[in-house]
Design a protein around this motif. Structure first.
Motif, PDB file in Angstrom:
ATOM      1  N   ALA A  28      28.605 -17.579  18.922  1.00 41.74           N
ATOM      2  CA  ALA A  28      27.521 -17.725  19.903  1.00 41.74           C
ATOM      3  C   ALA A  28      27.099 -16.377  20.481  1.00 41.74           C
ATOM      4  CB  ALA A  28      27.959 -18.668  21.016  1.00 41.74           C
ATOM      5  N   GLU A  29      28.033 -15.448  20.608  1.00 38.77           N
ATOM      6  CA  GLU A  29      27.723 -14.143  21.206  1.00 38.77           C
ATOM      7  C   GLU A  29      27.208 -13.137  20.175  1.00 38.77           C
ATOM      8  OE1 GLU A  29      30.630 -12.475  23.946  1.00 38.77           O
ATOM      9  OE2 GLU A  29      31.572 -14.443  24.110  1.00 38.77           O
ATOM     10  N   THR A  30      27.278 -13.462  18.884  1.00 37.39           N
ATOM     11  CA  THR A  30      26.879 -12.514  17.838  1.00 37.39           C
ATOM     12  C   THR A  30      25.355 -12.424  17.731  1.00 37.39           C
ATOM     13  OG1 THR A  30      28.894 -12.950  16.572  1.00 37.39           O
ATOM     14  CG2 THR A  30      27.034 -11.974  15.380  1.00 37.39           C
ATOM     15  N   THR A  31      24.842 -11.204  17.802  1.00 40.48           N
ATOM     16  CA  THR A  31      23.410 -10.967  17.618  1.00 40.48           C
ATOM     17  C   THR A  31      23.137 -10.013  16.462  1.00 40.48           C
ATOM     18  OG1 THR A  31      23.427  -9.129  19.215  1.00 40.48           O
ATOM     19  CG2 THR A  31      22.915 -11.331  20.072  1.00 40.48           C
ATOM     20  N   GLU A  32      24.209  -9.420  15.918  1.00 37.79           N
ATOM     21  CA  GLU A  32      24.033  -8.442  14.838  1.00 37.79           C
ATOM     22  C   GLU A  32      25.340  -8.347  14.057  1.00 37.79           C
ATOM     23  OE1 GLU A  32      22.992  -3.647  14.349  1.00 37.79           O
ATOM     24  OE2 GLU A  32      22.987  -4.610  16.334  1.00 37.79           O
TER      25      GLU A  32
ATOM     26  N   THR B 122      30.129 -27.135  12.456  1.00 42.29           N
ATOM     27  CA  THR B 122      31.289 -27.801  13.055  1.00 42.29           C
ATOM     28  C   THR B 122      32.578 -27.222  12.468  1.00 42.29           C
ATOM     29  OG1 THR B 122      31.222 -29.517  11.335  1.00 42.29           O
ATOM     30  CG2 THR B 122      30.022 -29.950  13.389  1.00 42.29           C
ATOM     31  N   GLY B 123      33.696 -27.633  13.075  1.00 41.45           N
ATOM     32  CA  GLY B 123      35.004 -27.260  12.546  1.00 41.45           C
ATOM     33  C   GLY B 123      35.534 -25.939  13.054  1.00 41.45           C
ATOM     34  N   HIS B 124      34.810 -25.294  13.975  1.00 35.71           N
ATOM     35  CA  HIS B 124      35.271 -24.011  14.507  1.00 35.71           C
ATOM     36  C   HIS B 124      36.156 -24.230  15.736  1.00 35.71           C
ATOM     37  CE1 HIS B 124      32.546 -21.958  11.837  1.00 35.71           C
ATOM     38  NE2 HIS B 124      31.487 -22.540  12.365  1.00 35.71           N
ATOM     39  N   SER B 125      37.161 -23.376  15.886  1.00 32.78           N
ATOM     40  CA  SER B 125      37.949 -23.389  17.118  1.00 32.78           C
ATOM     41  C   SER B 125      37.079 -22.870  18.260  1.00 32.78           C
ATOM     42  CB  SER B 125      39.184 -22.497  16.965  1.00 32.78           C
ATOM     43  OG  SER B 125      38.793 -21.129  16.834  1.00 32.78           O
ATOM     44  N   ASN B 126      37.517 -23.077  19.490  1.00 29.60           N
ATOM     45  CA  ASN B 126      36.745 -22.592  20.647  1.00 29.60           C
ATOM     46  C   ASN B 126      36.541 -21.091  20.577  1.00 29.60           C
ATOM     47  OD1 ASN B 126      36.502 -25.142  21.728  1.00 29.60           O
ATOM     48  ND2 ASN B 126      38.364 -24.965  22.974  1.00 29.60           N
TER      49      ASN B 126
ATOM     50  N   HIS C 109      22.004 -20.506  17.691  1.00 29.71           N
ATOM     51  CA  HIS C 109      21.305 -19.222  17.582  1.00 29.71           C
ATOM     52  C   HIS C 109      22.162 -18.211  16.806  1.00 29.71           C
ATOM     53  CE1 HIS C 109      18.661 -15.918  18.663  1.00 29.71           C
ATOM     54  NE2 HIS C 109      19.702 -15.258  19.168  1.00 29.71           N
ATOM     55  N   GLY C 110      23.479 -18.182  17.107  1.00 29.94           N
ATOM     56  CA  GLY C 110      24.376 -17.256  16.403  1.00 29.94           C
ATOM     57  C   GLY C 110      24.473 -17.575  14.925  1.00 29.94           C
ATOM     58  N   ILE C 111      24.552 -18.858  14.591  1.00 27.10           N
ATOM     59  CA  ILE C 111      24.627 -19.273  13.178  1.00 27.10           C
ATOM     60  C   ILE C 111      23.366 -18.844  12.433  1.00 27.10           C
ATOM     61  CG2 ILE C 111      24.586 -21.301  11.680  1.00 27.10           C
ATOM     62  CD1 ILE C 111      26.496 -22.653  13.659  1.00 27.10           C
TER      63      ILE C 111
ATOM     64  N   ILE D  14      36.415 -19.098  17.860  1.00 25.27           N
ATOM     65  CA  ILE D  14      35.435 -18.747  16.831  1.00 25.27           C
ATOM     66  C   ILE D  14      34.030 -19.156  17.277  1.00 25.27           C
ATOM     67  CG2 ILE D  14      34.717 -19.140  14.449  1.00 25.27           C
ATOM     68  CD1 ILE D  14      37.221 -17.461  14.694  1.00 25.27           C
ATOM     69  N   ALA D  15      33.904 -20.327  17.911  1.00 24.90           N
ATOM     70  CA  ALA D  15      32.593 -20.785  18.370  1.00 24.90           C
ATOM     71  C   ALA D  15      32.004 -19.826  19.402  1.00 24.90           C
ATOM     72  CB  ALA D  15      32.712 -22.197  18.951  1.00 24.90           C
TER      73      ALA D  15
END
Length: 638
Positions: A69-73, A58-62, A10-12, A64-65
């Protein structure tokens, strides 16, 4: 698909939407959560490419992931150059304190030496805070003690006054500082103003680094006086030369050839980081300071140091030379950015040999020692926190303890205070004071004051972070993001008081719908004896702890700190009220007219008793203004 993977997807998808309109220019971006919290601030040479890197599945550290995931804006600011983006990024990180950035924890501003130029006979003094007063500022110093010792020595070398303008004006004979040869006595004409200004110029030259020219001038004056057989004058210049030698010899390390520099050394151990900063000015060691920045453990020490330095110089002057314990990923870019900020060429390097390398090694040893002490203190603090789990039947050791107290004199200038403690000890940047505002509270009603304080505190907490029950999971997640993160909700609330105070606190929490929060009232023992405190929990009989119980000592420390902060806040409010002047409330009365009125009548009370004709005799007071002043006092008294 797991819940975490769904959130990441969803964040991506949200971030990908921004790529359609993003330019390929330098700039700064902000990642924002659903709760409108800024999660991360980053800078980029190419905004589009940088943001696109977050859209890989893929390839993100925990770290960054979680952030994605928490980004909405997202929000963006373009800049002309990458160095401008670096400075803006540092400014926003310090201002917004995003959870996923390296956070520079600046407890207070650094002190400076100020030579004030708003008087014919400039004063030398210690200054901290905004540089509003007219004059020359020299620093920063690492501590107030370093400033005080330097000023004391400079007094002997340059005989500058330290007294306030009010004291200066009221002197009729020289003070003790003149007698012990630490002031030249301009207040009573012991020295002419023009000669005193020469001393001021010499002091400024010395603090700017021109110590050799100042020494030559004093040497010349001493020899000329000796040739003229003016031995007292020659002795005066000789004593000043000795004082100058003392300034340059009493520092711990005074490296040759290092006139204006800062040294940064970073050390990591047990998931904690210490950055030690040394200050060198005019070839002297002006002290050092240890910092413990918050940072995700997946970041390299070099990345953390780079981000820290960029934020460090957000509100401080930049020296010509910055020495480092580690090479930085974008060292050249940082040097360019700081050079543009300070209008001088700034050199940044990690020396590999020679005296500069020795300075860095010394700073690194100090960083290792400081972190060792902090880890030892944290281990002790954790043990003390664990003792509270048994005393108050907590599920686990508290991460955040809030302690509340009130202070007043017969209800006047009432102040409520909250202090906060956690794994790292007292968190002074989390302290809050509450000026009691309610007019319905009877003066001296401690219960009513506590109700107001807790209502304001927890109402705001609910508004900013949601209810306590809903907060538990979020709080635990946030605290795992950074090792030493302080959660917003307390695990334990301590109230200075007995059953009545506890009852008032529980009523507030019930009214706000807060359940499950552990609240304890601490009642002083008979005759207010320390060690005989009674502890009150809702629905349980009061109990005491053994006199030598470590938990009791810890609780006493918490309560005493709340008491100290409450009394200090009360005294500050009372002092402000005492110094308040009714003339300040009159429209059209500024500093000049206020000064003229007080000089003419002697006090605000005398101004209040004056008639319109008397008021008109004061310089700068017109007939209309005189009438305004008269009406203000007589309407107020009617």
């Amino acid at each position: 698909m797991s819940r975490q993977a769904t959130s990441l997807h969803h964040g991506i998808r949200i971030i990908s939407e921004y790529l359609k309109t993003l330019p390929s220019s330098p700039g700064v971006y902000r990642m924002i959560s659903n709760a409108e919290e800024v999660l991360y601030v980053g800078k980029a040479k190419n905004l589009k490419k940088r943001v696109q890197s977050y859209t890989r599945g893929t390839g993100h550290s925990n770290r960054i992931a979680r952030m994605i995931a928490e980004t909405t804006e997202m929000e963006f600011v373009t800049t002309a150059t990458e160095s401008e983006a670096l400075l803006l990024e540092a400014n926003l990180i310090k201002q917004l304190k995003p959870r996923y950035n390296v956070l520079y924890r600046d407890d207070k501003s650094f002190p400076y030496i100020l030579i004030a130029h708003d008087h014919d006979a400039p004063q030398i003094l210690k200054h901290r805070g905004r540089q509003k007063r007219k004059g020359r500022y020299f620093g920063p110093f690492a501590s107030a003690g370093a400033v005080n010792s330097t000023i004391n020595t400079l007094q002997r070398a340059f005989l500058l006054r330290t007294c306030s303008d009010t004291v200066y004006k009221s002197r009729t004979r020289p003070c003790l500082l003149y007698q012990i040869k630490r002031c030249s006595g301009p207040c009573t004409g012991e020295i002419s103003i023009s000669e005193y200004q020469d001393y001021v110029t010499q002091a400024q030259d010395f603090l700017r680094g021109n110590s050799s020219s100042v020494r030559r001038d004093l040497q010349r004056l001493m020899e000329e006086a000796a040739e003229k057989l003016e031995y007292e004058e020659a002795a005066k210049h000789r004593n000043r030369l000795w004082a100058l030698a003392h300034v340059q010899a009493n520092q711990d390390i005074n490296p040759d050839g290092i006139e204006d520099a800062n040294v940064f050394a970073a050390h990591r151990e047990a998931d904690q980081i210490c950055i030690q900063v040394f200050f060198f000015r005019i070839g002297q060691n002006w002290g050092n300071h240890a910092y413990f920045p918050k940072a995700d453990q997946s970041l390299s020490l070099e990345d953390i140091l780079e981000s820290f330095i960029a934020q460090f110089y957000n509100d401080k002057p930049v020296p010509k030379l910055i020495l480092l314990s580690h090479e930085l990923p974008q060292q050249i870019l940082l040097a360019e950015a700081l050079s543009s900020k300070s209008d001088q060429k700034v050199s940044i390097n990690a020396p590999e040999r020679g005296q500069k390398k020795e300075l860095v090694k010394h700073a690194l040893k100090n960083a290792q020692d400081a972190l060792g002490r902090k880890l030892s203190e944290s281990a002790t603090q954790r043990k003390l926190l664990e003792t509270l789990t048994k005393v108050f039947l907590l599920d686990e050791a508290p991460k955040r303890i809030e302690v509340y107290d009130n202070s007043h004199i017969q209800g006047a200038h009432a102040v409520g205070a909250m202090v906060v403690a956690g794994v790292d000890g007292f968190e002074k940047n989390q302290y809050r004071k509450f000026n009691i505002k309610s007019t319905d509270i009877t003066p001296g009603d401690d219960f009513g004051m506590m109700r107001e304080v807790l209502t304001r505190r927890f109402s705001r907490l609910i508004k900013e972070h949601g209810t306590y029950d809903a907060q538990n999971d979020t709080q635990n997640t946030a605290s795992n993001t950074l090792a030493s993160s302080m959660p917003p909700w307390p695990d334990l609330v301590l109230i200075d008081g007995g059953k009545g105070q506890l009852s008032a606190a529980c009523e507030v929490l019930d009214d706000l719908g807060i359940s499950g929060l552990i609240v304890v009232g601490i009642a002083k023992g008979p005759d207010r004896d320390a060690g005989r405190e009674h502890f009150h929990l809702p629905g349980q009989p009061a109990f005491m702890l053994e006199a030598r119980d470590p938990a009791l000592y810890f609780i006493q420390r918490l309560r005493d700190e709340a008491h100290r902060f409450a009394i200090g806040s009360h005294r500050a409010r009372r002092k402000k009220a005492i110094s308040a002047n009714p003339l300040d409330e009159i429209d059209g009365i500024g500093p000049a007219r206020k000064r003229a009125l007080l000089h003419h009548f002697g006090s605000a009370k005398a101004v209040a008793r004056a008639g319109v004709p008397d008021l008109q005799t004061v310089e700068g007071i017109s007939q209309n203004m005189a009438q305004t002043i008269y009406d203000f006092f007589h309407e107020a008294n009617s």
